[in-house]
Design an enzyme around this catalytic site. Structure first.
Site, PDB file in Angstrom:
ATOM      1  N   ASP A   1       0.660  -1.174   0.202  1.00 18.71           N
ATOM      2  CA  ASP A   1      -0.151   0.083  -0.093  1.00 18.71           C
ATOM      3  C   ASP A   1       0.825   1.194   0.012  1.00 18.71           C
ATOM      4  O   ASP A   1       1.614   1.440   0.870  1.00 18.71           O
ATOM      5  CB  ASP A   1      -0.918   0.129   1.277  1.00 18.71           C
TER       6      ASP A   1
ATOM      7  N   ASP B   1      -2.118   2.474  -6.440  1.00 18.31           N
ATOM      8  CA  ASP B   1      -1.094   2.503  -5.507  1.00 18.31           C
ATOM      9  C   ASP B   1      -1.030   1.168  -4.434  1.00 18.31           C
ATOM     10  O   ASP B   1      -0.614   1.113  -3.432  1.00 18.31           O
ATOM     11  CB  ASP B   1      -1.129   3.659  -4.672  1.00 18.31           C
ATOM     12  N   GLU B   2      -1.736   0.173  -4.756  1.00 16.60           N
ATOM     13  CA  GLU B   2      -2.166  -1.167  -3.932  1.00 16.60           C
ATOM     14  C   GLU B   2      -1.901  -2.318  -4.927  1.00 16.60           C
ATOM     15  O   GLU B   2      -2.618  -2.317  -5.939  1.00 16.60           O
ATOM     16  CB  GLU B   2      -3.345  -0.910  -3.162  1.00 16.60           C
TER      17      GLU B   2
END
Length: 175
Positions: free
Chosen positions: A16, A111-112
């Protein structure tokens, strides 16, 4: 001796990248590093932050904060107009770096990402070592931003709880 059991076997390594857009902007413009930065869609006082750097978050600025409110909280805040092409480029580079360590099975968002662990990778010490290896793979000398050094590389136990690589605190999202 390995003290891992089937009950605490790790299923996933979850990455994350908090403050991702702001971190990309700081990577591209070194003058922004360590400074309170917010990323906005439109350069206007009525715009909202879509990302805030760690320095901005220290002043209470978070995603959704109006620019005018961010300036009240921190007069030195620097709004930067979003550059989604840049963020996509960094995302692709990070995926390639992670893939040098283990395959990315699921992209949850820009973003993960999540990597399913197999065999001996599922043992807690091995999962921690992989998290460290992933962070090292994304160092600046490899043409990938220094983003992962500040972000969470978590793993998930069989019970579905997330555990950060360095602490045993529960919380997070499921991949």
């Amino acid at each position: 001796m390995n003290s891992s059991t089937a009950d605490d076997a790790v299923q996933w390594l979850f990455l994350d990248l908090n403050a991702f857009f702001a971190s990309c902007e700081q990577q591209e413009n070194p003058a922004l590093r360590g400074r309170p930065v917010i990323v906005v869609q439109t350069p206007a006082e009525s715009a909202v932050a879509i990302a805030a750097s760690y320095a901005a978050k220290a002043y209470g600025i978070k995603t959704g904060t109006l620019v005018r409110e961010a300036r009240r909280l921190c007069p030195a805040v620097i709004p930067v107009q979003a550059n989604h092409r840049l963020y996509t480029d960094y995302h692709e580079r990070i995926l390639k770096a992670v893939d040098t360590c283990l395959p990315v099975e699921k992209i949850c968002s820009i973003d993960e990402m999540a990597c399913r662990l197999m065999g001996t990778e599922r043992q807690v010490p091995a999962a921690r070592d992989l998290a460290v290896k992933v962070k090292r793979a994304a160092r600046p000398g490899r043409r990938v931003p220094h983003l992962l050094d500040r972000h969470r590389a978590q793993y998930v136990s069989r019970q579905g709880r997330f555990r950060p690589a360095k602490t045993r605190r529960a919380g997070g999202h499921h991949p």
